[in-house]
Design a protein around this motif. Sequence first.
Motif, PDB file in Angstrom:
ATOM      1  N   ARG A   1       0.808  -1.219   0.000  1.00  0.00           N
ATOM      2  CA  ARG A   1       0.000   0.000   0.000  1.00  0.00           C
ATOM      3  C   ARG A   1       0.845   1.273   0.000  1.00  0.00           C
ATOM      4  O   ARG A   1       0.514   2.248  -0.680  1.00  0.00           O
ATOM      5  CB  ARG A   1      -0.985  -0.045   1.165  1.00  0.00           C
ATOM      6  N   VAL A   2       1.933   1.246   0.729  1.00  0.00           N
ATOM      7  CA  VAL A   2       2.813   2.419   0.711  1.00  0.00           C
ATOM      8  C   VAL A   2       3.398   2.607  -0.686  1.00  0.00           C
ATOM      9  O   VAL A   2       3.429   3.724  -1.222  1.00  0.00           O
ATOM     10  CB  VAL A   2       3.924   2.275   1.767  1.00  0.00           C
ATOM     11  N   GLN A   3       3.842   1.529  -1.285  1.00  0.00           N
ATOM     12  CA  GLN A   3       4.419   1.633  -2.623  1.00  0.00           C
ATOM     13  C   GLN A   3       3.385   2.095  -3.641  1.00  0.00           C
ATOM     14  O   GLN A   3       3.681   2.909  -4.533  1.00  0.00           O
ATOM     15  CB  GLN A   3       5.030   0.293  -3.028  1.00  0.00           C
ATOM     16  N   HIS A   4       2.151   1.618  -3.512  1.00  0.00           N
ATOM     17  CA  HIS A   4       1.102   2.044  -4.438  1.00  0.00           C
ATOM     18  C   HIS A   4       0.810   3.535  -4.285  1.00  0.00           C
ATOM     19  O   HIS A   4       0.675   4.251  -5.293  1.00  0.00           O
ATOM     20  CB  HIS A   4      -0.172   1.226  -4.193  1.00  0.00           C
ATOM     21  N   LEU A   5       0.724   4.002  -3.047  1.00  0.00           N
ATOM     22  CA  LEU A   5       0.486   5.443  -2.844  1.00  0.00           C
ATOM     23  C   LEU A   5       1.610   6.268  -3.458  1.00  0.00           C
ATOM     24  O   LEU A   5       1.360   7.316  -4.064  1.00  0.00           O
ATOM     25  CB  LEU A   5       0.363   5.764  -1.358  1.00  0.00           C
ATOM     26  N   ARG A   6       2.828   5.815  -3.284  1.00  0.00           N
ATOM     27  CA  ARG A   6       3.952   6.568  -3.850  1.00  0.00           C
ATOM     28  C   ARG A   6       3.906   6.605  -5.377  1.00  0.00           C
ATOM     29  O   ARG A   6       4.372   7.563  -5.990  1.00  0.00           O
ATOM     30  CB  ARG A   6       5.267   5.968  -3.351  1.00  0.00           C
ATOM     31  N   GLU A   7       3.320   5.580  -5.961  1.00  0.00           N
ATOM     32  CA  GLU A   7       3.189   5.560  -7.422  1.00  0.00           C
ATOM     33  C   GLU A   7       2.067   6.471  -7.911  1.00  0.00           C
ATOM     34  O   GLU A   7       2.238   7.203  -8.894  1.00  0.00           O
ATOM     35  CB  GLU A   7       2.932   4.126  -7.898  1.00  0.00           C
ATOM     36  N   VAL A   8       0.901   6.433  -7.235  1.00  0.00           N
ATOM     37  CA  VAL A   8      -0.265   7.154  -7.766  1.00  0.00           C
ATOM     38  C   VAL A   8      -0.360   8.583  -7.259  1.00  0.00           C
ATOM     39  O   VAL A   8      -0.957   9.440  -7.917  1.00  0.00           O
ATOM     40  CB  VAL A   8      -1.574   6.385  -7.476  1.00  0.00           C
ATOM     41  N   VAL A   9       0.210   8.859  -6.075  1.00  0.00           N
ATOM     42  CA  VAL A   9       0.183  10.232  -5.534  1.00  0.00           C
ATOM     43  C   VAL A   9       1.567  10.563  -4.966  1.00  0.00           C
ATOM     44  O   VAL A   9       1.729  10.708  -3.747  1.00  0.00           O
ATOM     45  CB  VAL A   9      -0.918  10.423  -4.460  1.00  0.00           C
ATOM     46  N   PRO A  10       2.568  10.686  -5.808  1.00  0.00           N
ATOM     47  CA  PRO A  10       3.931  10.919  -5.318  1.00  0.00           C
ATOM     48  C   PRO A  10       4.077  12.233  -4.557  1.00  0.00           C
ATOM     49  O   PRO A  10       5.053  12.402  -3.810  1.00  0.00           O
ATOM     50  CB  PRO A  10       4.771  10.924  -6.600  1.00  0.00           C
ATOM     51  N   GLU A  11       3.140  13.151  -4.739  1.00  0.00           N
ATOM     52  CA  GLU A  11       3.203  14.430  -4.043  1.00  0.00           C
ATOM     53  C   GLU A  11       2.734  14.337  -2.589  1.00  0.00           C
ATOM     54  O   GLU A  11       2.876  15.290  -1.815  1.00  0.00           O
ATOM     55  CB  GLU A  11       2.356  15.470  -4.782  1.00  0.00           C
ATOM     56  N   VAL A  12       2.189  13.190  -2.203  1.00  0.00           N
ATOM     57  CA  VAL A  12       1.601  13.021  -0.868  1.00  0.00           C
ATOM     58  C   VAL A  12       2.581  12.343   0.072  1.00  0.00           C
ATOM     59  O   VAL A  12       3.273  11.389  -0.301  1.00  0.00           O
ATOM     60  CB  VAL A  12       0.296  12.203  -0.960  1.00  0.00           C
ATOM     61  N   VAL A  13       2.641  12.824   1.312  1.00  0.00           N
ATOM     62  CA  VAL A  13       3.419  12.172   2.372  1.00  0.00           C
ATOM     63  C   VAL A  13       2.539  11.108   3.027  1.00  0.00           C
ATOM     64  O   VAL A  13       1.476  11.433   3.565  1.00  0.00           O
ATOM     65  CB  VAL A  13       3.870  13.191   3.431  1.00  0.00           C
ATOM     66  N   PRO A  14       2.943   9.831   2.985  1.00  0.00           N
ATOM     67  CA  PRO A  14       2.140   8.800   3.651  1.00  0.00           C
ATOM     68  C   PRO A  14       2.439   8.751   5.150  1.00  0.00           C
ATOM     69  O   PRO A  14       3.590   8.878   5.571  1.00  0.00           O
ATOM     70  CB  PRO A  14       2.597   7.508   2.961  1.00  0.00           C
ATOM     71  N   ALA A  15       1.385   8.587   5.934  1.00  0.00           N
ATOM     72  CA  ALA A  15       1.527   8.351   7.370  1.00  0.00           C
ATOM     73  C   ALA A  15       0.894   7.005   7.674  1.00  0.00           C
ATOM     74  O   ALA A  15      -0.010   6.554   6.962  1.00  0.00           O
ATOM     75  CB  ALA A  15       0.852   9.464   8.167  1.00  0.00           C
ATOM     76  N   LEU A  16       1.364   6.356   8.728  1.00  0.00           N
ATOM     77  CA  LEU A  16       0.862   5.031   9.073  1.00  0.00           C
ATOM     78  C   LEU A  16       0.260   5.041  10.469  1.00  0.00           C
ATOM     79  O   LEU A  16       0.853   5.561  11.419  1.00  0.00           O
ATOM     80  CB  LEU A  16       1.995   4.000   8.986  1.00  0.00           C
ATOM     81  N   HIS A  17      -0.919   4.441  10.568  1.00  0.00           N
ATOM     82  CA  HIS A  17      -1.702   4.424  11.801  1.00  0.00           C
ATOM     83  C   HIS A  17      -2.116   2.976  12.051  1.00  0.00           C
ATOM     84  O   HIS A  17      -3.038   2.471  11.420  1.00  0.00           O
ATOM     85  CB  HIS A  17      -2.936   5.322  11.620  1.00  0.00           C
ATOM     86  N   PHE A  18      -1.391   2.318  12.969  1.00  0.00           N
ATOM     87  CA  PHE A  18      -1.620   0.892  13.208  1.00  0.00           C
ATOM     88  C   PHE A  18      -2.322   0.658  14.531  1.00  0.00           C
ATOM     89  O   PHE A  18      -2.085   1.351  15.515  1.00  0.00           O
ATOM     90  CB  PHE A  18      -0.292   0.129  13.215  1.00  0.00           C
ATOM     91  N   HIS A  19      -3.162  -0.373  14.536  1.00  0.00           N
ATOM     92  CA  HIS A  19      -3.722  -0.913  15.775  1.00  0.00           C
ATOM     93  C   HIS A  19      -3.015  -2.234  16.075  1.00  0.00           C
ATOM     94  O   HIS A  19      -2.445  -2.858  15.181  1.00  0.00           O
ATOM     95  CB  HIS A  19      -5.229  -1.116  15.634  1.00  0.00           C
ATOM     96  N   ASN A  20      -3.074  -2.644  17.324  1.00  0.00           N
ATOM     97  CA  ASN A  20      -2.335  -3.841  17.728  1.00  0.00           C
ATOM     98  C   ASN A  20      -3.273  -5.024  17.961  1.00  0.00           C
ATOM     99  O   ASN A  20      -2.978  -5.911  18.756  1.00  0.00           O
ATOM    100  CB  ASN A  20      -1.525  -3.555  18.994  1.00  0.00           C
ATOM    101  N   THR A  21      -4.384  -5.039  17.254  1.00  0.00           N
ATOM    102  CA  THR A  21      -5.422  -6.033  17.468  1.00  0.00           C
ATOM    103  C   THR A  21      -4.902  -7.454  17.407  1.00  0.00           C
ATOM    104  O   THR A  21      -5.323  -8.323  18.191  1.00  0.00           O
ATOM    105  CB  THR A  21      -6.538  -5.846  16.420  1.00  0.00           C
ATOM    106  N   ARG A  22      -4.022  -7.731  16.489  1.00  0.00           N
ATOM    107  CA  ARG A  22      -3.487  -9.089  16.327  1.00  0.00           C
ATOM    108  C   ARG A  22      -2.012  -9.184  16.717  1.00  0.00           C
ATOM    109  O   ARG A  22      -1.321 -10.128  16.343  1.00  0.00           O
ATOM    110  CB  ARG A  22      -3.725  -9.562  14.892  1.00  0.00           C
ATOM    111  N   GLY A  23      -1.540  -8.195  17.443  1.00  0.00           N
ATOM    112  CA  GLY A  23      -0.227  -8.296  18.064  1.00  0.00           C
ATOM    113  C   GLY A  23       0.967  -7.969  17.193  1.00  0.00           C
ATOM    114  O   GLY A  23       2.098  -8.194  17.621  1.00  0.00           O
ATOM    115  N   ILE A  24       0.758  -7.432  15.962  1.00  0.00           N
ATOM    116  CA  ILE A  24       1.909  -7.159  15.103  1.00  0.00           C
ATOM    117  C   ILE A  24       1.986  -5.679  14.718  1.00  0.00           C
ATOM    118  O   ILE A  24       2.575  -5.334  13.687  1.00  0.00           O
ATOM    119  CB  ILE A  24       1.920  -8.049  13.852  1.00  0.00           C
ATOM    120  N   GLY A  25       1.432  -4.816  15.567  1.00  0.00           N
ATOM    121  CA  GLY A  25       1.479  -3.390  15.265  1.00  0.00           C
ATOM    122  C   GLY A  25       2.891  -2.875  15.070  1.00  0.00           C
ATOM    123  O   GLY A  25       3.179  -2.149  14.112  1.00  0.00           O
TER     124      GLY A  25
END
Length: 320
Positions: free
Chosen positions: A199-223
């Motif tokens: 998903r990060v790579q796709h965003l960088r391809e389709v909207v290279p002008e956008v800074v991606p931020a990541l917001h994780f939950h730890n529901t399954r223990g791999i946040g």
Amino acid sequence: MADIERVENVPSRVRITEVGLRDGLQNEPVVLSTADKLALVESLLAAGVTTFELTSFVSPRAVPALSDASELVAAVRARRADVHLSALVPNVRGAERALAAGVDAVVLFVSASETHNARNVNASVAESLAGFATVARRLEGSGIELRGAIATGFGCPFEGDVPVEQVGRIARDMAGLGIRRIALGDTTGMATPPLVSERVQHLREVVPEVVPALHFHNTRGIGLANVMQGLALGVEDYESAIGGLGGCPFAPGASGNIASEDLVYLLDEMGIDSGLSLDGMIEAGGVATRLMGRTLPAQVSRAGPRLALHDASAVPTARG
């Protein structure tokens, strides 16, 4: 699906947005007073936090825990003029309230899945995006930054896998409104490291002008494993909640966000600068625990840093 990246691109510094006051508190059974929220904010300020997603200008009937949005923004601003305060807004009415309150940024949020968006804001994805255009026109010239957030960006509890192309289409619409920061939200903890890469790579391809931020939950223990993958991809912008507070009231099974103090500990151990004091964040986690009246999911607040030493004489000696 993309392979897990190597670690050459790991940044030397990252930005952390504290979302405990918004995403953390919206799903907690305890509704804090404005004064208690301010006590938590002050503990976070003491730890070096300067960027908050502080609240949400949604209907108080929908999310009673955030009904004091205007009062809280005013109170925090009165204490520290230099902090960056953002707030979620679902529509132009919420944007006008946020504008009057004096926030620095509004976050326009939409789910990547139709079913979750309908449950979350009672609108289709297309309707939400059309509303964003109205908000952008209303705030034009106000000086308020527009930010974007895509919930269920890694999967939906009702629909399952969400096509990466759907996430990309939403991001393109947001970018067309001038949004230059988009958070991918892992609303129910469905993210995995390969999905983060994809998903990060796709965003960088389709909207290279956008800074991606990541917001994780730890529901399954791999946040934090997902954070590691984000770091390997060079992502510098993360969102977390003190104590691991939170979840989503409109998503079954959603548990708390990754804990801010656990994230800072990970970054410290990797030699990555967050600008935050781990000791201070542990103290803030203690404030959150006291206010919520229960043990919170954060682990570092309970165990302490790796090199926190203990008196050996206080431990029983094994006999055998």
